[in-house]
Write a protein that holds these residues in place. Sequence first.
Motif, short mmCIF file in Angstrom:
data_model
loop_
_atom_site.label_atom_id
_atom_site.label_comp_id
_atom_site.label_asym_id
_atom_site.label_seq_id
_atom_site.Cartn_x
_atom_site.Cartn_y
_atom_site.Cartn_z
N ALA A 76 2.61 0.12 -4.67
CA ALA A 76 3.77 0.89 -5.12
C ALA A 76 5.03 0.30 -4.52
O ALA A 76 4.98 -0.42 -3.52
CB ALA A 76 3.60 2.34 -4.69
N LEU A 77 6.17 0.61 -5.13
CA LEU A 77 7.45 0.22 -4.55
C LEU A 77 7.63 1.03 -3.28
O LEU A 77 7.73 2.25 -3.32
CB LEU A 77 8.58 0.50 -5.55
N THR A 78 7.61 0.36 -2.14
CA THR A 78 7.64 1.05 -0.85
C THR A 78 8.91 0.80 -0.06
O THR A 78 9.11 1.39 1.00
CB THR A 78 6.42 0.67 0.00
N GLY A 79 9.76 -0.09 -0.54
CA GLY A 79 11.01 -0.36 0.16
C GLY A 79 11.75 -1.50 -0.49
O GLY A 79 11.28 -2.10 -1.47
N PHE A 80 12.91 -1.82 0.05
CA PHE A 80 13.71 -2.90 -0.50
C PHE A 80 14.68 -3.42 0.55
O PHE A 80 14.98 -2.73 1.53
CB PHE A 80 14.49 -2.44 -1.73
N TYR A 81 15.14 -4.62 0.34
CA TYR A 81 16.23 -5.20 1.11
C TYR A 81 17.24 -5.76 0.13
O TYR A 81 16.87 -6.22 -0.96
CB TYR A 81 15.75 -6.34 2.01
N LEU A 82 18.50 -5.75 0.50
CA LEU A 82 19.53 -6.43 -0.26
C LEU A 82 19.91 -7.66 0.55
O LEU A 82 20.38 -7.55 1.68
CB LEU A 82 20.74 -5.52 -0.46
N LEU A 83 19.63 -8.82 -0.01
CA LEU A 83 19.84 -10.09 0.68
C LEU A 83 21.05 -10.81 0.09
O LEU A 83 21.24 -10.82 -1.12
CB LEU A 83 18.62 -11.00 0.49
N GLU A 84 21.85 -11.42 0.95
CA GLU A 84 22.93 -12.27 0.48
C GLU A 84 22.55 -13.70 0.84
O GLU A 84 22.53 -14.07 2.01
CB GLU A 84 24.25 -11.88 1.13
N THR B 91 9.30 14.90 -13.90
CA THR B 91 7.87 14.89 -13.65
C THR B 91 7.66 14.60 -12.18
O THR B 91 8.29 13.68 -11.64
CB THR B 91 7.17 13.79 -14.49
N ASP B 92 6.79 15.36 -11.53
CA ASP B 92 6.47 15.07 -10.14
C ASP B 92 5.68 13.78 -10.06
O ASP B 92 4.80 13.53 -10.89
CB ASP B 92 5.65 16.20 -9.51
N GLY B 93 6.02 12.97 -9.09
CA GLY B 93 5.27 11.74 -8.87
C GLY B 93 5.89 10.55 -9.56
O GLY B 93 6.91 10.64 -10.23
N ARG C 9 0.84 -1.21 0.00
CA ARG C 9 0.00 0.00 0.00
C ARG C 9 0.87 1.24 0.00
O ARG C 9 1.90 1.29 0.65
CB ARG C 9 -0.90 0.01 1.24
N ASP C 10 0.44 2.24 -0.73
CA ASP C 10 1.19 3.50 -0.83
C ASP C 10 0.72 4.43 0.28
O ASP C 10 -0.11 5.31 0.07
CB ASP C 10 0.96 4.12 -2.21
N VAL C 11 1.25 4.21 1.48
CA VAL C 11 0.85 4.99 2.65
C VAL C 11 2.09 5.58 3.31
O VAL C 11 3.22 5.18 3.02
CB VAL C 11 0.07 4.13 3.67
N ASP C 12 1.88 6.49 4.23
CA ASP C 12 2.98 7.09 5.00
C ASP C 12 3.27 6.18 6.19
O ASP C 12 2.59 6.24 7.21
CB ASP C 12 2.58 8.49 5.46
N TRP C 13 4.27 5.32 6.06
CA TRP C 13 4.59 4.33 7.08
C TRP C 13 5.09 4.95 8.37
O TRP C 13 5.23 4.27 9.39
CB TRP C 13 5.60 3.32 6.54
N ALA D 162 13.11 1.80 3.75
CA ALA D 162 11.72 2.10 3.41
C ALA D 162 11.73 3.38 2.57
O ALA D 162 12.63 4.20 2.70
CB ALA D 162 10.89 2.31 4.67
N LEU D 163 10.74 3.51 1.72
CA LEU D 163 10.65 4.68 0.86
C LEU D 163 9.44 5.53 1.24
O LEU D 163 8.41 4.99 1.64
CB LEU D 163 10.53 4.25 -0.61
N TYR D 164 9.57 6.84 1.09
CA TYR D 164 8.41 7.71 1.29
C TYR D 164 7.40 7.44 0.19
O TYR D 164 7.71 6.83 -0.84
CB TYR D 164 8.83 9.18 1.28
N GLN D 165 6.19 7.94 0.38
CA GLN D 165 5.10 7.72 -0.57
C GLN D 165 5.47 8.18 -1.97
O GLN D 165 6.31 9.05 -2.17
CB GLN D 165 3.85 8.47 -0.10
N THR D 166 4.80 7.59 -2.96
CA THR D 166 5.10 7.91 -4.35
C THR D 166 4.84 9.37 -4.68
O THR D 166 5.42 9.90 -5.63
CB THR D 166 4.30 7.02 -5.32
N ALA D 167 4.01 10.04 -3.91
CA ALA D 167 3.74 11.46 -4.14
C ALA D 167 5.02 12.29 -3.98
O ALA D 167 5.11 13.40 -4.51
CB ALA D 167 2.67 11.97 -3.19
N THR D 168 6.01 11.76 -3.28
CA THR D 168 7.27 12.48 -3.10
C THR D 168 8.29 12.17 -4.20
O THR D 168 9.37 12.75 -4.21
CB THR D 168 7.91 12.11 -1.74
N ALA D 169 7.93 11.29 -5.13
CA ALA D 169 8.86 10.86 -6.18
C ALA D 169 9.01 11.92 -7.27
O ALA D 169 8.11 12.73 -7.50
CB ALA D 169 8.36 9.56 -6.80
#
Length: 116
Positions: free
Chosen positions: A76-84, A66-68, A11-15, A43-50
């Motif tokens: 939406a892409l809301t975060g990521f991890y780099l796993l080994e 372009t805003d957004g 979900r594209d929310v403000d975590w 974690a990433l901020y909401q897509t509105a900040t993109a």
Amino acid sequence: MPQYAALIYSRDVDWTRPEFDQETKDYAEFGQAAAAILRGGAALYQTATATTVRVQGGKGGDIVTTDGPYAETKEALTGFYLLECSDLDEAVKVAATIPGAWDGAVEVRPVIDFGG
């Protein structure tokens, strides 16, 4: 050992808001449980900040912003991890324990090692 990007789509929310405290705790628990194989993440901020960046005309061309986000979607892409991990099977097992997989999706992709 190979590395995998675990891209979290949810979900594209403000975590950072208090109503998501339990989910934030779930992610903290995941981070502790998977600490041995985590090599990074955020974690990433909401897509509105993109800001979406394109270069018209190829390398050296005009920069257009372009805003957004690039596309509007339910998730939406809301975060990521780099796993080994030893292999894709292990990365998939770990990805299934990321809270974003429980009500969204986690895309697992091998990371290319350019020797840097």
